[in-house]
Write an enzyme that holds these catalytic residues in place. Structure first.
Site, mmCIF file in Angstrom:
data_model
loop_
_atom_site.group_PDB
_atom_site.id
_atom_site.type_symbol
_atom_site.label_atom_id
_atom_site.label_comp_id
_atom_site.label_asym_id
_atom_site.label_seq_id
_atom_site.Cartn_x
_atom_site.Cartn_y
_atom_site.Cartn_z
ATOM 1 N N CYS A 91 -25.237 -86.101 -5.588
ATOM 2 C CA CYS A 91 -24.220 -85.468 -6.432
ATOM 3 C C CYS A 91 -24.325 -83.961 -6.222
ATOM 4 C CB CYS A 91 -24.435 -85.830 -7.897
ATOM 5 S SG CYS A 91 -23.238 -85.071 -9.023
ATOM 6 N N GLY A 92 -23.268 -83.357 -5.679
ATOM 7 C CA GLY A 92 -23.306 -81.935 -5.374
ATOM 8 C C GLY A 92 -23.289 -81.051 -6.603
ATOM 9 N N HIS A 93 -22.324 -81.302 -7.511
ATOM 10 C CA HIS A 93 -22.288 -80.471 -8.711
ATOM 11 C C HIS A 93 -23.544 -80.702 -9.533
ATOM 12 C CE1 HIS A 93 -21.240 -83.795 -11.522
ATOM 13 N NE2 HIS A 93 -21.682 -82.950 -12.432
ATOM 14 N N HIS A 225 -14.484 -93.158 -4.896
ATOM 15 C CA HIS A 225 -13.854 -91.842 -5.027
ATOM 16 C C HIS A 225 -12.628 -91.775 -4.122
ATOM 17 C CE1 HIS A 225 -18.125 -91.232 -5.998
ATOM 18 N NE2 HIS A 225 -17.775 -90.186 -6.720
ATOM 19 N N ASP A 250 -13.129 -85.706 -11.501
ATOM 20 C CA ASP A 250 -14.141 -84.664 -11.406
ATOM 21 C C ASP A 250 -13.510 -83.348 -11.844
ATOM 22 O OD1 ASP A 250 -16.265 -82.965 -10.701
ATOM 23 O OD2 ASP A 250 -16.770 -84.183 -8.958
ATOM 24 N N CYS A 254 -16.307 -80.864 -6.684
ATOM 25 C CA CYS A 254 -17.034 -82.011 -6.132
ATOM 26 C C CYS A 254 -17.762 -81.632 -4.845
ATOM 27 C CB CYS A 254 -16.102 -83.196 -5.888
ATOM 28 S SG CYS A 254 -16.991 -84.721 -5.472
ATOM 29 N N GLY A 255 -19.071 -81.462 -4.948
ATOM 30 C CA GLY A 255 -19.851 -81.018 -3.806
ATOM 31 C C GLY A 255 -19.917 -82.029 -2.681
ATOM 32 N N THR A 256 -20.178 -83.304 -3.010
ATOM 33 C CA THR A 256 -20.221 -84.317 -1.950
ATOM 34 C C THR A 256 -18.821 -84.607 -1.420
ATOM 35 O OG1 THR A 256 -20.285 -86.058 -3.647
ATOM 36 C CG2 THR A 256 -22.387 -85.370 -2.698
#
Length: 333
Positions: A91-93, A225, A250, A254-256
């Protein structure tokens, strides 16, 4: 107060998206690797996830991260990512929120101007570089796991929508990228229900027709997603609405998802290495991404992305369970 469970956490938000960073009250999760811990938690600890993520302690778009000792010698902390949809490989964020919380709480050695934190995630090693001034975490750049394209310019038959063109890429999770114009919807938050319904239908159709599987990470075998790309988006600046199972968006860029989008653009020859890519969320918040090198995932060409964003501490909490509470694992509404 009577409580049979006490969970300590630092709450943050990353460009609008919450991360509940669990710092205490959860024992070491069994597993020799980060992903083994994720798989164990999926089977045995889903009640804990629901307790923290769903109502009444969470909400329909809640996200979190459980801090753990690292399973590997080259990382400072281990992380198991949780949200209302389940346990994520990455999870990026959430990583930006974790790194911010660790610096702000003094849970790592804080060095100015940059504190480097190495995180053992289920998807692999992720490095977070935190810009620090006066002890404050100003921004975080994460070096994400290898990202790659699973398929370009595919089509899937979706009830009610017909044949929908999409591409599928991995950036820590699998993302279907679909132009909003292709489903006849505007980039408009007043139409979020229609966009969400379309996203859920596309996810289901992809998973039924051609379910993706990561070649190296066990249990990463679905698309939850859909990154709906807004009209006018380019390989330098893109806007999107990120629809997520079981039916929410999101709030962050969304980092990923940004990593997956950059991998797709790179595969098309539109985004070279060492070039900024600005990705904007449905609420207007932004991440800045870059591709810094090439690698492989199995037999697939892949890239290493970085994502830069900001997070803020929003609260400190102890989450309790009264033995008489009729909703010991929360509920979804």
């Amino acid at each position: 107060m009577h409580s049979s469970r006490v969970i300590s956490a630092i709450d943050t938000h990353t460009e609008g998206m919450p991360t509940r960073v669990v710092t205490g009250g959860v024992p070491v999760i069994p597993g020799a690797t980060g992903n083994e811990r994720r798989l164990y938690a999926m089977e045995h600890l889903d009640g804990l996830r629901r307790f923290l993520m769903t109502e009444p302690r969470g909400h329909a778009a809640m996200s979190g991260a459980i801090l753990q000792p690292s399973t590997r010698p080259d990382a400072d902390w281990g992380v198991v990512f949780i949200e209302v949809s389940g346990f994520l490989p990455m999870c990026g964020h959430g990583t930006i929120g974790v790194a911010t919380a660790l610096v702000e709480a003094g849970m790592v050695e804080v060095v100015e101007p940059v504190t480097t934190i190495r995180l053992d995630t289920p998807a692999g090693l992720v490095v977070a570089r935190v810009a620090v001034s006066g002890g404050h975490a100003d921004a975080v750049t994460i070096e994400n796991v290898p990202s790659y394209v699973e398929r370009l310019d595919a089509h899937v038959e979706v009830p009610g929508l017909g044949s929908v063109p999409y591409s599928l890429a991995f950036g820590g999770n699998f993302y279907a990228m679909v132009d909003l114009d292709a489903v006849g919807l505007p980039f408009d938050r007043t139409r979020q229900r229609d966009i969400s319904d379309a996203g859920l239908a596309i996810m289901q159709a992809i998973n039924e027709a051609d379910r993706p599987r990561h070649p190296e990470i066990d249990g990463v075998d679905h698309c939850h997603h859909v990154e709906f790309i807004a009209p006018g988006s380019t390989a330098r600046y893109s806007r999107h609405a990120m629809a997520i199972h079981p039916g929410w968006f999101d709030r962050s860029p969304c980092g990923t998802g940004t990593s997956a989008r950059m991998a797709e653009l790179w595969a098309r020859g539109e985004l070279p290495l060492d070039t900024d890519f600005v990705n904007e969320s449905f609420i207007g918040s932004r991440f800045v991404g870059r591709l810094i090198s090439q690698t492989t995932v199995g037999d697939r060409a892949a890239v290493i992305p970085t994502i830069t964003g900001r997070a803020w501490v929003t609260g400190l909490g102890q989450y309790l369970l009264d033995p008489s509470d009729p909703y010991p694992e929360g509920f979804e509404f």
